[in-house]
Design a protein around this motif. Structure first.
Motif, PDB file in Angstrom:
ATOM      1  N   ASP A  49     -12.777 -55.967  -7.717  1.00 59.62           N
ATOM      2  CA  ASP A  49     -13.577 -55.083  -8.503  1.00 59.62           C
ATOM      3  C   ASP A  49     -14.920 -55.072  -7.885  1.00 59.62           C
ATOM      4  N   PRO A  50     -15.153 -53.803  -7.031  1.00 60.64           N
ATOM      5  CA  PRO A  50     -16.344 -53.784  -6.457  1.00 60.64           C
ATOM      6  C   PRO A  50     -17.515 -53.896  -7.420  1.00 60.64           C
ATOM      7  N   SER A  51     -17.506 -53.639  -8.674  1.00 57.93           N
ATOM      8  CA  SER A  51     -18.271 -53.826  -9.516  1.00 57.93           C
ATOM      9  C   SER A  51     -18.893 -55.269  -9.489  1.00 57.93           C
ATOM     10  N   ARG A  52     -18.019 -56.179  -9.206  1.00 57.36           N
ATOM     11  CA  ARG A  52     -18.302 -57.727  -9.202  1.00 57.36           C
ATOM     12  C   ARG A  52     -18.382 -58.273  -8.001  1.00 57.36           C
ATOM     13  N   THR A  53     -18.657 -57.380  -6.858  1.00 53.80           N
ATOM     14  CA  THR A  53     -18.630 -57.941  -5.474  1.00 53.80           C
ATOM     15  C   THR A  53     -20.093 -57.727  -4.716  1.00 53.80           C
ATOM     16  N   ALA A  54     -20.387 -58.550  -3.925  1.00 52.57           N
ATOM     17  CA  ALA A  54     -21.480 -58.508  -3.140  1.00 52.57           C
ATOM     18  C   ALA A  54     -21.031 -58.723  -1.663  1.00 52.57           C
ATOM     19  N   VAL A  55     -21.902 -58.196  -0.682  1.00 54.83           N
ATOM     20  CA  VAL A  55     -21.680 -58.312   0.711  1.00 54.83           C
ATOM     21  C   VAL A  55     -22.649 -59.313   1.154  1.00 54.83           C
ATOM     22  N   LEU A  56     -22.413 -60.430   1.919  1.00 56.06           N
ATOM     23  CA  LEU A  56     -23.607 -61.345   2.376  1.00 56.06           C
ATOM     24  C   LEU A  56     -23.471 -61.133   3.860  1.00 56.06           C
ATOM     25  N   VAL A  57     -24.422 -60.715   4.681  1.00 50.95           N
ATOM     26  CA  VAL A  57     -24.214 -60.681   6.186  1.00 50.95           C
ATOM     27  C   VAL A  57     -25.536 -61.713   6.569  1.00 50.95           C
ATOM     28  N   LEU A 180     -30.627 -67.891  -3.598  1.00 49.80           N
ATOM     29  CA  LEU A 180     -29.460 -67.159  -3.329  1.00 49.80           C
ATOM     30  C   LEU A 180     -28.314 -67.301  -4.710  1.00 49.80           C
ATOM     31  N   ASP A 181     -28.112 -68.280  -5.157  1.00 52.00           N
ATOM     32  CA  ASP A 181     -27.205 -68.315  -6.202  1.00 52.00           C
ATOM     33  C   ASP A 181     -27.996 -67.651  -7.468  1.00 52.00           C
ATOM     34  N   SER A 182     -29.077 -67.754  -7.800  1.00 51.36           N
ATOM     35  CA  SER A 182     -29.659 -67.146  -8.807  1.00 51.36           C
ATOM     36  C   SER A 182     -29.713 -65.566  -8.575  1.00 51.36           C
ATOM     37  N   ILE A 183     -29.865 -65.009  -7.611  1.00 48.87           N
ATOM     38  CA  ILE A 183     -29.835 -63.761  -7.345  1.00 48.87           C
ATOM     39  C   ILE A 183     -28.201 -63.107  -7.654  1.00 48.87           C
ATOM     40  N   LEU A 184     -27.383 -63.881  -7.086  1.00 50.06           N
ATOM     41  CA  LEU A 184     -25.974 -63.572  -7.306  1.00 50.06           C
ATOM     42  C   LEU A 184     -25.547 -63.707  -8.578  1.00 50.06           C
ATOM     43  N   ARG A 185     -26.099 -64.722  -9.492  1.00 51.83           N
ATOM     44  CA  ARG A 185     -25.536 -64.669 -10.954  1.00 51.83           C
ATOM     45  C   ARG A 185     -26.245 -63.408 -11.662  1.00 51.83           C
ATOM     46  N   ASN A 186     -27.546 -63.130 -11.368  1.00 55.77           N
ATOM     47  CA  ASN A 186     -28.076 -62.107 -12.055  1.00 55.77           C
ATOM     48  C   ASN A 186     -27.626 -60.713 -11.493  1.00 55.77           C
ATOM     49  N   LEU A 187     -26.971 -60.602 -10.431  1.00 58.31           N
ATOM     50  CA  LEU A 187     -26.123 -59.352 -10.103  1.00 58.31           C
ATOM     51  C   LEU A 187     -24.652 -59.360 -10.737  1.00 58.31           C
ATOM     52  N   ARG A 188     -24.489 -60.432 -11.242  1.00 59.66           N
ATOM     53  CA  ARG A 188     -23.031 -60.786 -12.055  1.00 59.66           C
ATOM     54  C   ARG A 188     -22.121 -60.449 -11.313  1.00 59.66           C
ATOM     55  N   SER A 199     -19.901 -67.666  12.964  1.00 54.68           N
ATOM     56  CA  SER A 199     -18.723 -67.874  11.791  1.00 54.68           C
ATOM     57  C   SER A 199     -18.331 -69.349  11.759  1.00 54.68           C
ATOM     58  N   ASP A 200     -18.463 -70.532  12.599  1.00 54.19           N
ATOM     59  CA  ASP A 200     -18.320 -71.624  12.398  1.00 54.19           C
ATOM     60  C   ASP A 200     -19.419 -72.501  11.907  1.00 54.19           C
ATOM     61  N   GLN A 201     -20.436 -72.000  11.750  1.00 55.47           N
ATOM     62  CA  GLN A 201     -21.579 -72.665  11.500  1.00 55.47           C
ATOM     63  C   GLN A 201     -22.133 -72.166   9.883  1.00 55.47           C
ATOM     64  N   CYS A 202     -23.284 -71.331  10.118  1.00 61.29           N
ATOM     65  CA  CYS A 202     -23.914 -70.733   9.146  1.00 61.29           C
ATOM     66  C   CYS A 202     -23.035 -69.755   8.204  1.00 61.29           C
ATOM     67  N   VAL A 203     -22.136 -68.933   8.631  1.00 62.89           N
ATOM     68  CA  VAL A 203     -21.397 -68.257   7.933  1.00 62.89           C
ATOM     69  C   VAL A 203     -20.432 -69.253   6.999  1.00 62.89           C
ATOM     70  N   TYR A 204     -19.695 -70.095   7.671  1.00 64.19           N
ATOM     71  CA  TYR A 204     -18.948 -71.161   7.047  1.00 64.19           C
ATOM     72  C   TYR A 204     -19.680 -71.962   6.140  1.00 64.19           C
ATOM     73  N   ALA A 205     -20.592 -72.606   6.331  1.00 61.83           N
ATOM     74  CA  ALA A 205     -21.410 -73.387   5.541  1.00 61.83           C
ATOM     75  C   ALA A 205     -21.616 -72.741   4.191  1.00 61.83           C
ATOM     76  N   THR A 206     -22.178 -71.317   4.082  1.00 58.43           N
ATOM     77  CA  THR A 206     -22.469 -70.841   3.086  1.00 58.43           C
ATOM     78  C   THR A 206     -21.187 -70.310   2.470  1.00 58.43           C
ATOM     79  N   LEU A 207     -20.255 -69.763   2.961  1.00 56.92           N
ATOM     80  CA  LEU A 207     -18.767 -69.855   2.435  1.00 56.92           C
ATOM     81  C   LEU A 207     -18.354 -70.709   1.670  1.00 56.92           C
ATOM     82  N   VAL A 208     -18.447 -71.975   2.199  1.00 59.50           N
ATOM     83  CA  VAL A 208     -17.795 -73.109   1.520  1.00 59.50           C
ATOM     84  C   VAL A 208     -18.718 -73.704   0.400  1.00 59.50           C
ATOM     85  N   ASP A 209     -19.924 -73.520   0.367  1.00 60.95           N
ATOM     86  CA  ASP A 209     -20.803 -73.834  -0.902  1.00 60.95           C
ATOM     87  C   ASP A 209     -20.653 -72.646  -1.695  1.00 60.95           C
ATOM     88  N   ALA A 210     -20.328 -71.423  -1.484  1.00 57.23           N
ATOM     89  CA  ALA A 210     -19.891 -70.308  -2.315  1.00 57.23           C
ATOM     90  C   ALA A 210     -18.736 -70.754  -3.204  1.00 57.23           C
TER      91      ALA A 210
END
Length: 282
Positions: A49-57, A180-188, A199-210
């Motif tokens: 559902d694009p309405s409930r999606t965000a892109v993180l770069v 970040l988490d507060s922003i995402l939750r307010n974006l719903r 990809s194996d460091q900051c992307v992965y660490a953020t993805l795992v926490d997400a």
């Protein structure tokens, strides 16, 4: 309309409504019309559902990606990151066209490093010689990975636009010590699409926490890259598919978004109920 710094005002998705009569507060949030796209992904196709999606770069910034940035200055070949920059730019453009929020998540440390733990400082200055975060030792001369510096700015080929969201981070994961988490939750949003480096460091660490926080996670494996050996990226892709979520390609994401029927671009406000008449109460 724009703010004083040129950014468009953020259209908040998580606000109460205030009827004109002033007698009630409507706790219902703006309605996000449900949308549906089908994305080819691994290990299985997805319906999003694009309405409930965000892109993180993540971390596509000069100190990591530019030839005169900090990483290149310590002898790392950053040319391997160029394809991820181009593909991330395409993914961001497609997200904006589909009214999907774009979040730029970059290292932007405090100049005084007051919140930086020693383990993180050590990663960038393993010998303790003062050549890491905050130093002027990059070929550019800019303070390394410091907020508002050239090194923290987006790499060439990437442009933030009004309405994009910027989050500074201070760890491999973008969730620690940041909003970040507060922003995402307010974006719903429920689903996060990841691109960036490494990809194996900051992307992965953020993805795992997400994923551990309960978000659905999708990594664009072609718009993510690393200066580590290639097997590190391969292992990351494997682990994302095996343990945390899904991977997809940028062309498949763009195909899915452009195949979506026309959609509303702004949330709708729920109809306001009639305020109760005090004379009707007992």
């Amino acid at each position: 309309m724009s703010t004083r710094d040129g950014r468009a005002p953020l259209r908040h998705r998580n606000r109460w409504q205030f009827p004109a009569d002033g007698a009630t507060v409507d706790l219902r949030r703006p309605h996000l019309p449900e949308r549906s796209v089908t994305l080819r992904a691994m290990p299985a196709p997805l319906v999003l559902d694009p309405s409930r999606t965000a892109v993180l770069v993540v971390d596509l910034q000069n100190d990591f990606c530019a030839s005169d940035g900090w990483l290149a200055g310590i002898g790392v070949d950053v040319s391997v990151l160029a394809p991820a920059i181009g593909l991330s730019a395409r993914a961001v453009a497609g997200a904006r066209a589909a009214a999907i929020p774009v979040i730029w998540l970059n290292w932007g440390n405090r100049p005084d490093q007051a919140n930086l733990p020693p383990g993180v400082a050590h990663v960038y200055d393993p010998r303790g010689t003062g050549e890491g975060i905050g130093s002027g030792t990059a070929p550019s001369g800019a303070p390394v990975l410091t907020k508002d510096s050239w090194g923290a700015a987006l790499a060439d080929g990437l442009t933030a636009e009004p309405g994009d969201i910027h989050v500074d981070k201070y760890r491999m994961s973008g969730f620690w010590d940041t909003p970040l988490d507060s922003i995402l939750r307010n974006l719903r949003v429920d689903t996060l699409v990841f691109a960036g480096v490494n990809s194996d460091q900051c992307v992965y660490a953020t993805l795992v926490d997400a994923a551990c926080l309960g978000y659905d996670v999708v990594m664009l494996d072609d718009a993510s890259a690393t200066t580590s050996p290639s097997y590190c990226h391969d292992a990351t892709v494997y682990n994302v598919r095996q343990c945390y979520g899904f991977t997809a390609s940028t062309p498949d994401l763009l195909d899915a978004l452009t195949a979506e029927p026309a959609h509303p671009t702004t949330p709708t406000i729920p109809a306001t109920p009639t305020a109760p008449n005090p004379e009707d109460t007992v």
